[in-house]
Design a protein around this motif. Structure first.
Motif, PDB file in Angstrom:
ATOM      1  N   LYS A  39       0.821  -1.218   0.000  1.00  0.00           N
ATOM      2  CA  LYS A  39       0.000   0.000   0.000  1.00  0.00           C
ATOM      3  C   LYS A  39       0.851   1.263   0.000  1.00  0.00           C
ATOM      4  O   LYS A  39       0.570   2.217  -0.724  1.00  0.00           O
ATOM      5  N   SER A  40       1.903   1.274   0.808  1.00  0.00           N
ATOM      6  CA  SER A  40       2.716   2.478   0.969  1.00  0.00           C
ATOM      7  C   SER A  40       3.846   2.581  -0.056  1.00  0.00           C
ATOM      8  O   SER A  40       4.359   3.665  -0.298  1.00  0.00           O
ATOM      9  N   GLY A  41       4.253   1.435  -0.606  1.00  0.00           N
ATOM     10  CA  GLY A  41       5.401   1.422  -1.508  1.00  0.00           C
ATOM     11  C   GLY A  41       6.731   1.457  -0.772  1.00  0.00           C
ATOM     12  O   GLY A  41       7.788   1.530  -1.396  1.00  0.00           O
ATOM     13  N   MET A  42       6.688   1.419   0.542  1.00  0.00           N
ATOM     14  CA  MET A  42       7.917   1.487   1.335  1.00  0.00           C
ATOM     15  C   MET A  42       8.535   0.110   1.528  1.00  0.00           C
ATOM     16  O   MET A  42       7.840  -0.904   1.537  1.00  0.00           O
ATOM     17  N   GLU A  43       9.836   0.119   1.682  1.00  0.00           N
ATOM     18  CA  GLU A  43      10.600  -1.068   2.068  1.00  0.00           C
ATOM     19  C   GLU A  43      10.632  -1.077   3.594  1.00  0.00           C
ATOM     20  O   GLU A  43      11.038  -0.097   4.204  1.00  0.00           O
ATOM     21  N   ILE A  44      10.201  -2.182   4.193  1.00  0.00           N
ATOM     22  CA  ILE A  44      10.084  -2.241   5.646  1.00  0.00           C
ATOM     23  C   ILE A  44      11.115  -3.211   6.204  1.00  0.00           C
ATOM     24  O   ILE A  44      11.070  -4.411   5.912  1.00  0.00           O
TER      25      ILE A  44
END
Length: 138
Positions: A39-44
């Motif tokens: 959803k965010s496109g972030m790498e976590i």
């Protein structure tokens, strides 16, 4: 809360303990992280503290000592009292605490299948890959 302060963030680091709902063996935790990454496109990136060592988390020490001092002597009679006391916490160096009650209802007893786990785009780190990993967008 972080989106307003860091609108261009591409990565997120989560330092977590090893037990409870965000434990390193909890399947639903990883499924929900994958959903957030998508959803965010972030790498976590998640780094779990070994069991019994959350006390080494410097942020918790820095934060909770100030929260404790702020609510010292105040009876914690309701969620609103706790939220207001925590939210009013500030340090001399500029740390401000943000707090919000999440009143949503969450289902319990959710089972995550092996097939769902295989869909997680997870990269285990070389050092203790079960405790340290990165989940990227699918």
């Amino acid at each position: 809360m972080g989106r307003k302060i860091y609108p261009d963030a591409k990565k997120l680091l989560i330092c977590a303990d090893s037990g409870g709902s965000n434990g390193y063996r909890v399947r639903l935790w990883k499924i929900k992280l994958q959903e957030f990454a998508n959803k965010s496109g972030m790498e976590i990136t998640v780094c779990h503290f070994p069991k019994g060592t959350i006390k080494w988390n410097k942020m918790e020490h820095r934060l909770f000592s100030h929260i404790s001092m702020n609510w010292k002597g105040h009876p914690l009679t309701s969620h609103d009292v706790m939220v207001n006391l925590i939210g009013a916490t500030k340090t001399k160096t500029g740390l401000k605490v943000g707090v919000k009650i999440d009143k949503r209802k969450y289902p319990t007893g959710i089972k995550v299948s092996d097939q769902e786990m295989e869909k997680i785009n997870i990269g285990k780190h070389n050092f203790h890959g079960d405790w340290n990993y990165t989940i990227s967008k699918n």
